[in-house]
Design an enzyme around this catalytic site. Sequence first.
Site, PDB file in Angstrom:
ATOM      1  N   ASP A 118     -46.689  11.851  25.936  1.00  0.00           N
ATOM      2  CA  ASP A 118     -47.230  11.666  27.239  1.00  0.00           C
ATOM      3  C   ASP A 118     -46.118  10.340  27.192  1.00  0.00           C
ATOM      4  O   ASP A 118     -45.333   9.939  26.614  1.00  0.00           O
ATOM      5  CB  ASP A 118     -48.222  10.890  27.365  1.00  0.00           C
ATOM      6  CG  ASP A 118     -49.487  12.279  27.561  1.00  0.00           C
ATOM      7  OD1 ASP A 118     -49.480  13.140  27.337  1.00  0.00           O
ATOM      8  OD2 ASP A 118     -50.884  11.441  26.989  1.00  0.00           O
TER       9      ASP A 118
ATOM     10  N   GLN B 187     -42.275  11.179  35.361  1.00  0.00           N
ATOM     11  CA  GLN B 187     -42.939  11.089  36.366  1.00  0.00           C
ATOM     12  C   GLN B 187     -41.842  10.725  37.557  1.00  0.00           C
ATOM     13  O   GLN B 187     -41.131   9.915  37.815  1.00  0.00           O
ATOM     14  CB  GLN B 187     -43.534   9.354  36.547  1.00  0.00           C
ATOM     15  CG  GLN B 187     -44.184   9.739  34.489  1.00  0.00           C
ATOM     16  CD  GLN B 187     -43.570   8.007  34.001  1.00  0.00           C
ATOM     17  OE1 GLN B 187     -42.955   7.601  33.843  1.00  0.00           O
ATOM     18  NE2 GLN B 187     -45.430   7.799  33.630  1.00  0.00           N
TER      19      GLN B 187
ATOM     20  N   ARG C  83     -43.187  18.572  30.765  1.00  0.00           N
ATOM     21  CA  ARG C  83     -44.056  18.198  32.029  1.00  0.00           C
ATOM     22  C   ARG C  83     -43.924  17.611  33.357  1.00  0.00           C
ATOM     23  O   ARG C  83     -43.428  16.332  32.810  1.00  0.00           O
ATOM     24  CB  ARG C  83     -45.571  17.533  31.593  1.00  0.00           C
ATOM     25  CG  ARG C  83     -46.658  17.292  32.432  1.00  0.00           C
ATOM     26  CD  ARG C  83     -47.616  16.222  32.124  1.00  0.00           C
ATOM     27  NE  ARG C  83     -48.042  17.070  30.412  1.00  0.00           N
ATOM     28  CZ  ARG C  83     -48.715  16.487  29.867  1.00  0.00           C
ATOM     29  NH1 ARG C  83     -48.961  14.930  29.580  1.00  0.00           N
ATOM     30  NH2 ARG C  83     -49.637  16.973  28.218  1.00  0.00           N
TER      31      ARG C  83
ATOM     32  N   LYS D 242     -47.074  13.291  39.034  1.00  0.00           N
ATOM     33  CA  LYS D 242     -46.137  12.565  40.178  1.00  0.00           C
ATOM     34  C   LYS D 242     -46.069  10.898  39.179  1.00  0.00           C
ATOM     35  O   LYS D 242     -45.120  10.242  39.310  1.00  0.00           O
ATOM     36  CB  LYS D 242     -47.742  11.873  41.125  1.00  0.00           C
ATOM     37  CG  LYS D 242     -47.149  13.248  41.879  1.00  0.00           C
ATOM     38  CD  LYS D 242     -48.386  13.181  43.542  1.00  0.00           C
ATOM     39  CE  LYS D 242     -48.983  13.875  44.288  1.00  0.00           C
ATOM     40  NZ  LYS D 242     -49.319  14.349  45.238  1.00  0.00           N
ATOM     41  N   GLY D 243     -47.306  10.416  38.537  1.00  0.00           N
ATOM     42  CA  GLY D 243     -46.496   9.387  37.173  1.00  0.00           C
ATOM     43  C   GLY D 243     -48.614   8.435  37.804  1.00  0.00           C
ATOM     44  O   GLY D 243     -48.439   8.553  38.766  1.00  0.00           O
ATOM     45  N   ALA D 244     -49.020   7.949  36.724  1.00  0.00           N
ATOM     46  CA  ALA D 244     -50.181   7.313  36.833  1.00  0.00           C
ATOM     47  C   ALA D 244     -50.379   6.045  36.543  1.00  0.00           C
ATOM     48  O   ALA D 244     -51.270   4.714  36.949  1.00  0.00           O
ATOM     49  CB  ALA D 244     -51.302   7.490  35.766  1.00  0.00           C
TER      50      ALA D 244
ATOM     51  N   HIS E  60     -52.892  18.369  40.844  1.00  0.00           N
ATOM     52  CA  HIS E  60     -54.067  19.125  40.985  1.00  0.00           C
ATOM     53  C   HIS E  60     -53.913  19.000  42.916  1.00  0.00           C
ATOM     54  O   HIS E  60     -54.098  19.132  43.690  1.00  0.00           O
ATOM     55  CB  HIS E  60     -54.758  17.678  41.262  1.00  0.00           C
ATOM     56  CG  HIS E  60     -55.128  17.667  40.111  1.00  0.00           C
ATOM     57  ND1 HIS E  60     -54.483  16.274  39.359  1.00  0.00           N
ATOM     58  CD2 HIS E  60     -55.860  18.115  38.883  1.00  0.00           C
ATOM     59  CE1 HIS E  60     -55.132  16.143  38.250  1.00  0.00           C
ATOM     60  NE2 HIS E  60     -56.439  16.855  37.945  1.00  0.00           N
TER      61      HIS E  60
END
Length: 302
Positions: free
Chosen positions: A128, A157, A178, A181-183, A221
Amino acid sequence: MLARSRRVKGIVTRLPVSSGIVNRYVPGEATAQAVEATRELVDAGLHVTLDFLGEDTLDEAQAEATVAAYVDLLEQLSEAGLSRNAEASVKLSAIGQALPDIGPKLAIENARRICRAARHAGTTVTLDMEDHTTTDLTLAALRELRKDFPETGAVVQAYLYRTEQDCRALAHEGSRVRLCKGAYNEPEEVAYQDRHDVDKSYVRCLKVLMAGEGYPMVATHDPRLVKIASALATRHGRMPGTYEFQMLYGIRGEEQTRLAELGEKVRVYVPYGDEWYGYLMRRLAERPSNLTFFLRSLVSQK
Ligand SMILES: Cc1cc2nc3c(=O)[nH]c(=O)nc-3n(C[C@H](O)[C@H](O)[C@H](O)COP(=O)(O)OP(=O)(O)OC[C@H]3O[C@@H](n4cnc5c(N)ncnc54)[C@H](O)[C@@H]3O)c2cc1C
């Protein structure tokens, strides 16, 4: 802000994981519950990546416990006959990266042990990506791990200015990447602040990954981005299975099965474990309507 409030944390962490607010996003705290959730998803034609929740540990014993939890999980997935369809997602900060001095080296050693267990179970690990202060360290760890475990997946990201360039470096044969967008809450020195700019960056990165030789994992999503990813895959002659879609457990479940029924490969990110607070707060922050739902449930629980 909400995530940092001690009072909110106190109230929320006293909730049982079985409360609707939590287990919409986290199927349980125990490995057995994670394996059970995996089985249900696999039976529905989906693939899974599992995240044993926990991050930012400054405690070597805690890092060690996290490694043990992953090794146990991978063994249980293998015994349950699920490891062909389920891999592990690992945060380096959960396995010691932030420990003073020894952190980066320890995290690589620990990740290596999880990669070994994954290979033994016949599956893979994806690292991750966390906040921007760790991007270089995480990509360096990835390069190191890929020497022995070339199947190890990377995450990039789209909100970071640097990411299109990182995609070019990562879009080579055998490279699983993967794109999300980035969190995290990132400053404008390093990241786009406007969501349209993030979306545009996501499309540019997708173009690089789909045109490249690697294996793109399209983690979003966002219906527009899912459509664009499908169109780009077609344009580059990619068949389903030479790329995949990824979504989070509990978000757009119907879309996950719809895509799988169309023949797409879809992987669901399943977080589990008792350290669910930070993860839950990031999910709630992503949507104001989730926050309203959450605050209402909190009031009705008291
Ligand atoms: C498989 C996977 C792995 C990830 N790994 C990482 C990682 O390693 N590092 C990292 O920084 N980030 C990671 N993320 C999180 C990601 O960066 C985003 O924060 C998150 O996916 C929301 O962005 P979005 O692309 O879905 O678009 P958004 O613009 O946020 O959402 C698009 C639409 O999706 C739906 N939606 C999105 N979020 C929610 C929600 N919480 N609840 C309900 N509906 C929602 C809504 O319909 C919304 O309109 C990951 C995401 C996925 C799917």
